[in-house]
Design a protein around this motif. Structure first.
Motif, mmCIF file in Angstrom:
data_model
loop_
_atom_site.group_PDB
_atom_site.id
_atom_site.type_symbol
_atom_site.label_atom_id
_atom_site.label_comp_id
_atom_site.label_asym_id
_atom_site.label_seq_id
_atom_site.Cartn_x
_atom_site.Cartn_y
_atom_site.Cartn_z
ATOM 1 N N PRO A 13 49.878 33.293 37.559
ATOM 2 C CA PRO A 13 48.637 33.653 38.879
ATOM 3 C C PRO A 13 49.221 33.018 40.132
ATOM 4 C CG PRO A 13 47.786 32.737 36.593
ATOM 5 C CD PRO A 13 49.153 32.582 36.375
ATOM 6 N N GLU A 14 50.102 31.768 40.152
ATOM 7 C CA GLU A 14 50.442 31.221 41.251
ATOM 8 C C GLU A 14 51.523 32.280 41.974
ATOM 9 O OE1 GLU A 14 52.998 27.456 42.904
ATOM 10 O OE2 GLU A 14 52.131 27.472 41.038
ATOM 11 N N ILE A 15 52.286 32.713 41.498
ATOM 12 C CA ILE A 15 53.370 33.568 42.055
ATOM 13 C C ILE A 15 52.692 34.956 42.394
ATOM 14 C CG2 ILE A 15 55.382 32.366 40.892
ATOM 15 C CD1 ILE A 15 55.605 34.705 39.025
ATOM 16 N N ILE A 16 51.686 35.356 41.568
ATOM 17 C CA ILE A 16 50.971 36.616 42.140
ATOM 18 C C ILE A 16 50.458 36.273 43.547
ATOM 19 C CG2 ILE A 16 49.007 38.084 41.481
ATOM 20 C CD1 ILE A 16 49.744 37.745 38.610
ATOM 21 N N ILE A 17 49.638 35.252 43.605
ATOM 22 C CA ILE A 17 48.953 35.147 44.955
ATOM 23 C C ILE A 17 49.910 34.811 45.633
ATOM 24 C CG2 ILE A 17 47.634 32.940 45.997
ATOM 25 C CD1 ILE A 17 46.114 32.664 43.457
ATOM 26 N N LYS A 18 50.851 33.990 45.826
ATOM 27 C CA LYS A 18 52.062 33.805 46.719
ATOM 28 C C LYS A 18 52.462 35.200 47.129
ATOM 29 C CE LYS A 18 53.201 29.037 45.797
ATOM 30 N NZ LYS A 18 54.314 27.861 45.268
ATOM 31 N N ALA A 19 52.614 35.825 46.421
ATOM 32 C CA ALA A 19 53.244 37.314 46.539
ATOM 33 C C ALA A 19 52.528 38.168 47.462
ATOM 34 C CB ALA A 19 53.588 38.170 45.619
ATOM 35 N N TYR A 20 51.168 37.820 47.469
ATOM 36 C CA TYR A 20 50.398 38.813 48.296
ATOM 37 C C TYR A 20 49.509 38.006 49.416
ATOM 38 C CZ TYR A 20 51.334 42.665 45.485
ATOM 39 O OH TYR A 20 52.109 43.871 44.831
ATOM 40 N N THR B 242 38.528 34.334 37.357
ATOM 41 C CA THR B 242 39.548 33.755 37.020
ATOM 42 C C THR B 242 40.599 33.558 38.174
ATOM 43 O OG1 THR B 242 39.342 34.397 34.732
ATOM 44 C CG2 THR B 242 41.503 33.784 35.614
ATOM 45 N N MET B 243 40.646 34.694 39.085
ATOM 46 C CA MET B 243 41.469 34.656 40.122
ATOM 47 C C MET B 243 40.910 33.954 41.274
ATOM 48 S SD MET B 243 44.036 36.275 38.870
ATOM 49 C CE MET B 243 45.072 36.108 40.286
ATOM 50 N N GLN B 244 39.578 33.894 41.437
ATOM 51 C CA GLN B 244 38.917 32.890 42.406
ATOM 52 C C GLN B 244 39.200 31.252 41.902
ATOM 53 O OE1 GLN B 244 37.343 34.130 45.132
ATOM 54 N NE2 GLN B 244 37.267 32.029 45.670
ATOM 55 N N PHE B 245 39.412 31.018 40.782
ATOM 56 C CA PHE B 245 39.789 29.701 40.191
ATOM 57 C C PHE B 245 41.146 29.308 41.002
ATOM 58 C CE2 PHE B 245 42.455 27.181 37.266
ATOM 59 C CZ PHE B 245 41.808 26.103 37.292
ATOM 60 N N PHE B 246 41.924 30.263 40.599
ATOM 61 C CA PHE B 246 43.336 29.867 41.357
ATOM 62 C C PHE B 246 43.294 29.916 42.580
ATOM 63 C CE2 PHE B 246 44.250 31.528 36.992
ATOM 64 C CZ PHE B 246 45.076 30.484 36.309
ATOM 65 N N LYS B 247 42.817 30.790 43.303
ATOM 66 C CA LYS B 247 42.521 30.730 44.709
ATOM 67 C C LYS B 247 42.180 29.440 45.187
ATOM 68 C CE LYS B 247 40.177 32.637 48.699
ATOM 69 N NZ LYS B 247 39.276 33.844 49.354
ATOM 70 N N ASN B 248 41.172 28.889 44.682
ATOM 71 C CA ASN B 248 40.469 27.683 44.941
ATOM 72 C C ASN B 248 41.456 26.479 44.498
ATOM 73 O OD1 ASN B 248 38.369 28.985 46.095
ATOM 74 N ND2 ASN B 248 37.205 28.586 44.092
ATOM 75 N N HIS B 249 42.131 26.549 43.505
ATOM 76 C CA HIS B 249 43.177 25.249 42.993
ATOM 77 C C HIS B 249 44.056 25.423 43.813
ATOM 78 C CE1 HIS B 249 45.170 22.667 40.220
ATOM 79 N NE2 HIS B 249 46.503 23.517 40.699
ATOM 80 N N PHE B 250 44.802 26.601 44.450
ATOM 81 C CA PHE B 250 45.867 26.451 45.294
ATOM 82 C C PHE B 250 45.603 26.390 46.704
ATOM 83 C CE2 PHE B 250 47.592 28.142 41.261
ATOM 84 C CZ PHE B 250 48.457 27.047 41.037
ATOM 85 N N LYS B 251 44.370 26.493 47.051
ATOM 86 C CA LYS B 251 43.785 26.439 48.561
ATOM 87 C C LYS B 251 44.469 27.549 49.050
ATOM 88 C CE LYS B 251 43.187 21.271 48.762
ATOM 89 N NZ LYS B 251 43.483 21.103 47.350
ATOM 90 N N SER B 252 44.384 28.949 48.608
ATOM 91 C CA SER B 252 45.127 29.962 49.244
ATOM 92 C C SER B 252 43.967 30.804 50.101
ATOM 93 C CB SER B 252 45.499 31.115 48.256
ATOM 94 O OG SER B 252 45.799 32.105 48.571
ATOM 95 N N LYS B 253 44.455 31.549 51.017
ATOM 96 C CA LYS B 253 43.482 32.213 52.043
ATOM 97 C C LYS B 253 43.213 33.649 51.604
ATOM 98 C CE LYS B 253 43.796 29.420 55.820
ATOM 99 N NZ LYS B 253 44.468 29.135 57.280
#
Length: 346
Positions: free
Chosen positions: A21-28, A47-58
């Motif tokens: 999930p981390e590399i997917i988020i970073k890729a996009y 589930t993806m919202q959890f990862f977004k929050n965890h990695f403080k992604s925009k």
């Protein structure tokens, strides 16, 4: 599909306790990545919202219940499940493995239906995915059964492509698996892939020996002289540019691989150790030989760094770009195969 249209990239989320999930988020995270393709992640919005929050992604996700409802210009997430999932980074968990398979099966179904154009798979744990209903060593074996064709693990990076005669086979059994029929099948798959997927008109392929020093005239093993060499000679006399067997210990260090469009190794580590050394984390695992396009990064779940924000997304990004490029190359190949005069006039 017209060539200028965006390619729809389906993404299976992989092991949620790993770095997928981390590399997917970073890729996009960079919106410019949406100019070339439209991603469809098979997981769940929660589930993806959890990862977004965890990695403080925009990153912004667009939740849909059916991949047919995707929106171009958005990072689409198909709700394959709705219940909350307990993520424990770095832990091997059969429940998490079951979610990885749910994602893979849903994405594969969409790929077969043509709802997505290509499939990019995030890393799974080959142990925790096993169950009474899923009994495959990994993605390649599952997709070989789910899709049409004869699959081959084809590792690709700039200037190097490596295929395997045997892949997930114990080393002690590898030589026994190598027959004339298998050699012909793998060479045919590699040659066809080079033509339709990579635009190589007259592929030149090297094959690495089974034994050290190609058997040293039978002193270290007879398989190269009795099986591999005579089969390669037959294939070469039939018109294909296939050479070998080459001693593997010096083949890469001497840069001999640069003289060929692809290299076929006899067993897994013989090909993948030099490939991963040369590609430096930018390689791509491509499943050649199928009627659909599937790629993945050249690494695993990386439990040791999962959840820490340290994962490098480069190999996953390259997997996306490679899938898109192969898909477009196939469009061209099929178009000109039907209209050979157009290619001749170019």
């Amino acid at each position: 599909m017209k060539r200028e249209e965006k390619v729809i990239v389906g993404i299976s989320v992989g092991d949620l306790n790993g770095i997928g999930p981390e590399i997917i988020i970073k890729a996009y995270e960079d919106s410019r990545s949406l100019e070339l393709s439209t991603p469809v992640i098979f997981a769940s919005g929660k589930t993806m919202q959890f990862f977004k929050n965890h990695f403080k992604s925009k990153i912004n996700f667009f939740n849909i219940d059916n991949p047919q409802k995707l929106v171009h210009g958005k990072v689409n997430v198909v709700n394959v499940w709705r219940e909350p999932v307990k993520v424990e980074f770095g832990k091997e968990d059969k429940k998490i493995g079951a979610y990885a398979i749910k994602s893979l099966e849903a994405a594969t179904k969409a790929l077969k239906a043509g709802t997505i154009d290509v499939l990019v798979t995030a890393p799974i744990n080959k142990h925790n995915i096993q169950s009474d209903t899923f009994n495959f060593p990994g993605h390649t074996d599952y997709l070989a059964k789910a899709l049409n064709g004869k699959s081959l693990m084809f590792m690709v990076t700039e200037g190097l492509r490596v295929g395997l005669l045997t892949d997930h086979v114990p080393l002690k059994d590898a030589a026994n698996h190598i027959t004339e029929e298998l050699i012909r099948e793998k060479i045919e798959t590699v040659t066809k892939s080079l033509k339709q997927d990579f635009g190589v008109n007259k592929p030149k392929v090297a094959v690495l020996a089974i034994n050290p020093h190609a058997g040293d005239n039978g002193v270290i093993g007879k398989e190269d002289d009795t099986i591999l060499r005579p089969t390669l000679e037959k294939i070469r006399h039939e018109g294909d540019l296939v050479y070998g067997p080459y001693s593997a210990d010096s083949f890469f260090g001497s840069n001999s691989y640069k003289s060929f469009d692809a290299v076929i190794a006899s067993y897994h580590d013989q090909g993948l150790i030099p490939f991963k050394t040369i590609s430096f984390g930018g390689g791509v695992n491509y499943t050649a030989g199928l009627d659909k396009v599937r790629t993945s990064p050249d690494h695993g779940t990386a439990y040791e760094i999962a959840g820490k924000g340290k994962a490098n997304e480069n190999s996953f990004v390259q997997a996306i770009y490679t899938a898109i490029k192969i898909y477009r190359n196939r469009l061209d190949y099929n178009h000109y195969a039907k209209n050979p005069l157009k290619k001749a006039s170019k």
